[in-house]
Design a protein around this motif. Sequence first.
Motif, mmCIF file in Angstrom:
data_model
loop_
_atom_site.group_PDB
_atom_site.id
_atom_site.type_symbol
_atom_site.label_atom_id
_atom_site.label_comp_id
_atom_site.label_asym_id
_atom_site.label_seq_id
_atom_site.Cartn_x
_atom_site.Cartn_y
_atom_site.Cartn_z
ATOM 1 N N ASP A 544 0.770 -1.013 -0.061
ATOM 2 C CA ASP A 544 0.106 -0.009 0.081
ATOM 3 C C ASP A 544 0.942 1.250 -0.003
ATOM 4 O O ASP A 544 0.547 2.314 -0.574
ATOM 5 C CB ASP A 544 -0.765 -0.144 1.329
ATOM 6 C CG ASP A 544 -1.977 1.216 1.124
ATOM 7 O OD1 ASP A 544 -2.347 1.388 0.066
ATOM 8 O OD2 ASP A 544 -2.260 1.490 2.285
ATOM 9 N N MET A 545 2.027 1.179 0.878
ATOM 10 C CA MET A 545 2.945 2.477 0.980
ATOM 11 C C MET A 545 3.984 2.547 -0.020
ATOM 12 O O MET A 545 4.557 3.356 -0.092
ATOM 13 C CB MET A 545 3.240 2.670 2.322
ATOM 14 C CG MET A 545 2.222 2.550 3.528
ATOM 15 S SD MET A 545 0.705 3.717 3.622
ATOM 16 C CE MET A 545 2.029 4.875 4.137
ATOM 17 N N GLU A 546 4.023 1.504 -0.922
ATOM 18 C CA GLU A 546 4.904 1.516 -1.682
ATOM 19 C C GLU A 546 4.821 2.145 -3.029
ATOM 20 O O GLU A 546 3.747 2.237 -3.611
ATOM 21 C CB GLU A 546 5.113 -0.120 -2.007
ATOM 22 C CG GLU A 546 6.605 -0.568 -3.059
ATOM 23 C CD GLU A 546 6.618 -1.878 -3.339
ATOM 24 O OE1 GLU A 546 7.573 -2.314 -4.260
ATOM 25 O OE2 GLU A 546 6.124 -2.646 -2.732
ATOM 26 N N LYS A 547 5.888 2.624 -3.671
ATOM 27 C CA LYS A 547 5.707 3.431 -4.792
ATOM 28 C C LYS A 547 5.442 2.600 -6.061
ATOM 29 O O LYS A 547 5.963 1.557 -6.276
ATOM 30 C CB LYS A 547 7.193 4.149 -5.079
ATOM 31 C CG LYS A 547 7.039 5.271 -6.284
ATOM 32 C CD LYS A 547 8.494 5.895 -6.326
ATOM 33 C CE LYS A 547 8.534 7.080 -7.596
ATOM 34 N NZ LYS A 547 9.901 7.756 -7.599
ATOM 35 N N VAL A 548 4.497 3.244 -6.879
ATOM 36 C CA VAL A 548 4.158 2.469 -8.105
ATOM 37 C C VAL A 548 5.094 3.166 -9.461
ATOM 38 O O VAL A 548 4.942 4.310 -9.703
ATOM 39 C CB VAL A 548 2.714 2.224 -8.624
ATOM 40 C CG1 VAL A 548 2.378 1.704 -9.836
ATOM 41 C CG2 VAL A 548 2.145 1.424 -7.515
ATOM 42 N N ARG A 549 5.836 2.300 -10.032
ATOM 43 C CA ARG A 549 6.343 2.626 -11.293
ATOM 44 C C ARG A 549 6.408 1.853 -12.591
ATOM 45 O O ARG A 549 6.948 0.851 -12.441
ATOM 46 C CB ARG A 549 7.790 3.107 -11.038
ATOM 47 C CG ARG A 549 8.550 3.798 -12.154
ATOM 48 C CD ARG A 549 10.199 4.181 -11.956
ATOM 49 N NE ARG A 549 10.425 5.017 -11.255
ATOM 50 C CZ ARG A 549 10.511 6.258 -11.287
ATOM 51 N NH1 ARG A 549 10.195 6.868 -12.530
ATOM 52 N NH2 ARG A 549 10.667 7.265 -10.424
ATOM 53 N N ILE A 550 5.499 1.999 -13.490
ATOM 54 C CA ILE A 550 5.502 1.120 -14.373
ATOM 55 C C ILE A 550 5.447 2.007 -15.971
ATOM 56 O O ILE A 550 4.872 3.331 -15.840
ATOM 57 C CB ILE A 550 3.985 0.313 -14.391
ATOM 58 C CG1 ILE A 550 2.930 1.150 -14.333
ATOM 59 C CG2 ILE A 550 4.226 -0.719 -13.194
ATOM 60 C CD1 ILE A 550 1.817 0.528 -14.203
ATOM 61 N N PRO A 551 5.620 1.464 -16.882
ATOM 62 C CA PRO A 551 6.108 -0.017 -17.283
ATOM 63 C C PRO A 551 7.665 -0.262 -16.861
ATOM 64 O O PRO A 551 8.547 0.621 -16.703
ATOM 65 C CB PRO A 551 6.094 -0.012 -18.421
ATOM 66 C CG PRO A 551 6.221 1.163 -19.100
ATOM 67 C CD PRO A 551 5.742 2.180 -18.180
ATOM 68 N N GLN A 552 7.773 -1.612 -16.461
ATOM 69 C CA GLN A 552 9.205 -1.977 -16.228
ATOM 70 C C GLN A 552 9.269 -3.376 -16.646
ATOM 71 O O GLN A 552 8.308 -4.335 -16.941
ATOM 72 C CB GLN A 552 9.479 -2.041 -14.740
ATOM 73 C CG GLN A 552 9.281 -0.878 -14.072
ATOM 74 C CD GLN A 552 10.031 -1.056 -12.432
ATOM 75 O OE1 GLN A 552 11.294 -1.555 -12.252
ATOM 76 N NE2 GLN A 552 9.409 -0.229 -11.694
ATOM 77 N N GLN A 553 10.708 -3.547 -17.249
ATOM 78 C CA GLN A 553 10.928 -4.744 -18.022
ATOM 79 C C GLN A 553 10.617 -6.210 -17.106
ATOM 80 O O GLN A 553 10.475 -7.173 -17.590
ATOM 81 C CB GLN A 553 12.475 -4.914 -18.510
ATOM 82 C CG GLN A 553 12.987 -6.212 -19.328
ATOM 83 C CD GLN A 553 12.261 -6.011 -20.593
ATOM 84 O OE1 GLN A 553 11.793 -5.141 -21.108
ATOM 85 N NE2 GLN A 553 12.277 -7.306 -21.138
ATOM 86 N N ARG A 554 11.005 -6.022 -15.731
ATOM 87 C CA ARG A 554 10.859 -6.944 -14.913
ATOM 88 C C ARG A 554 9.283 -7.541 -14.449
ATOM 89 O O ARG A 554 9.200 -8.349 -13.993
ATOM 90 C CB ARG A 554 11.584 -6.924 -13.612
ATOM 91 C CG ARG A 554 11.144 -5.644 -12.690
ATOM 92 C CD ARG A 554 11.999 -5.198 -11.670
ATOM 93 N NE ARG A 554 11.586 -4.174 -10.937
ATOM 94 C CZ ARG A 554 10.714 -4.223 -9.865
ATOM 95 N NH1 ARG A 554 10.444 -5.620 -9.375
ATOM 96 N NH2 ARG A 554 10.448 -3.325 -9.114
#
Length: 572
Positions: A544-554
């Motif tokens: 919930d408190m984690e940053k979302v960054r998309i898209p990513q290769q992994r």
Amino acid sequence: MAAPLQEDDDEILKDDYYSLLNISRQATKNEVNQAYKQLSKIYHPDKHQDPVKKKNAELLFSKLKKAHEVLVDEHKRVIYDLYGEKGLETYGLEVVSRTKTPSEIIAEYERFQQEQEERRLQQFTNPKTNAVIVVNACELFESYDDGEDDDYGMMERIPSIGISSMNVSQSVDCPLTSQNTAILRWNLASENGNGSGIFAVTWKRLLSSRGSVEVETSFGSRSGVSFRFSRHFFKSLIFNFNTNLKVSERGIKPSVNTGLSYTFDRYWQGRIRWNILAPSNLKTLLVYHSETQQVLFEVNLGIQYSYIYTSYTKKFKEHDVSTTVSLKAGTFGAVIEYGIEKKVTAFSNLGATMSVGYPTGVTIALKLDRGSHTMLMPIKLSDEVIPSSILYGTIIPIVTYFAVKKLIVDPFLSGQKEKELVRKKQEQKEKIQQRKREAQALIELMKESVDRNIEVEERRNGLIIITAIYGKLSSSTDEDLQTEDCIDVTVPLQALVKDSNLITPEKTSKSDIPGFYDPCIGEEKKLYIKYKFRKTIHHTTVDDMEKVRIPQQRHLMREEDLPPFINEPDET
């Protein structure tokens, strides 16, 4: 958000300004303006002609406008970061109108909070209790020979464990006025069959914000009168003066001591105290204190005895644990101590300290703090330094703690937590339903903008959110997604996509993002995202408190890797 003025259950339903604008807490003024401008294109009331949608847009746009006004104003932003929305409602306008810099705002708020706390404390007494029970268990480890034989040879005796002394004291603060306080104190003690007790009355007066004076009269086994004076000179220097006259069966015993305390910076403090009358002694103390550790060094020079003392304390805040190691050596001998203290509940601390020294022997002290009440139980294991007493005195408390924690404390706390969650859900049920209706209304507002966003992303083979689920995710059955603990946030996430990128700030709950709400208050939540980028399926799960960054290769995935709690049709 640091140090809210006062926490309550409604705080969890407050809007977070940073999440509303989908920016980090370190965002610049320009980034705040850009985020506000982008969201205004979707939620400005003039963008909607339908009366219902227009009304819903007005509701959210007013929140966005308020968030923007606060975060672009340097002074208001400092207040919000420190004390939240309640800080702005309580003292915001008054403070901002009188101060110019963030440091002045912080200073004003600290003064306001101190005054508020003082008023609160004056409304009730503050009882404090201390109980000390000294146990003698030396016969468990020390050998003995009573010199008496019977027909069966040496008689086996059961080791005797007894209480050698007890001491119970309590004090009650009775505020009379804003500057005057009466303190009632009593003490009862028993040692080796002899008892004693005292009753004392203290009058304390605040001379100003920088000084105080106390006068105490005591009656009982040790009657007497004492006078204490304290004064702040400058910001960092404190002067203390104490004198008392005690009357007992042994006669009259006066004492006079004085001391200085100086704070060098936020971490270092020095103290010096001089006991003027016999037995005279001079004590100096140097303390280093931070959020994670404390170092103490003390030197005492006296006629009766002298010693050097040093200790080191390490605090593990993530586990609510602190450990301490200390050494004391002087004309009386030497003692080494090591101990641990653990916060077991919101108001209770449990600790144990092992003391090994010459000629004091081996002692383990168990300590329980509950609010302003303290219970200390020193257990004397041996009069001499015996390895077995050290070994068992160290191991048994640790094993006992983990056993009690696993079998009793954890199940109890777990049950209490479940009851508290049920209580909060029932109390906040209506408000949660309101937030749910607001989120659904916002999703309706987003749909036209999201459809255009998807068309643009499709043409460039960009980022398209296929499925997004937020809440208490479970991989047991597909039906879990149909419960109130999870919500579909596919549309709100797609609305945040810009130039084939989606980024959300870290250290803020995603429940404050427009179109989201908290479906399971007080419980751990995650966000699962399945998305398409460049015609390839990806997926990821974040806290919930984690940053979302998309898209990513992994995040690339095979269709067979799809989590069992996501039941999506094959892409065509």
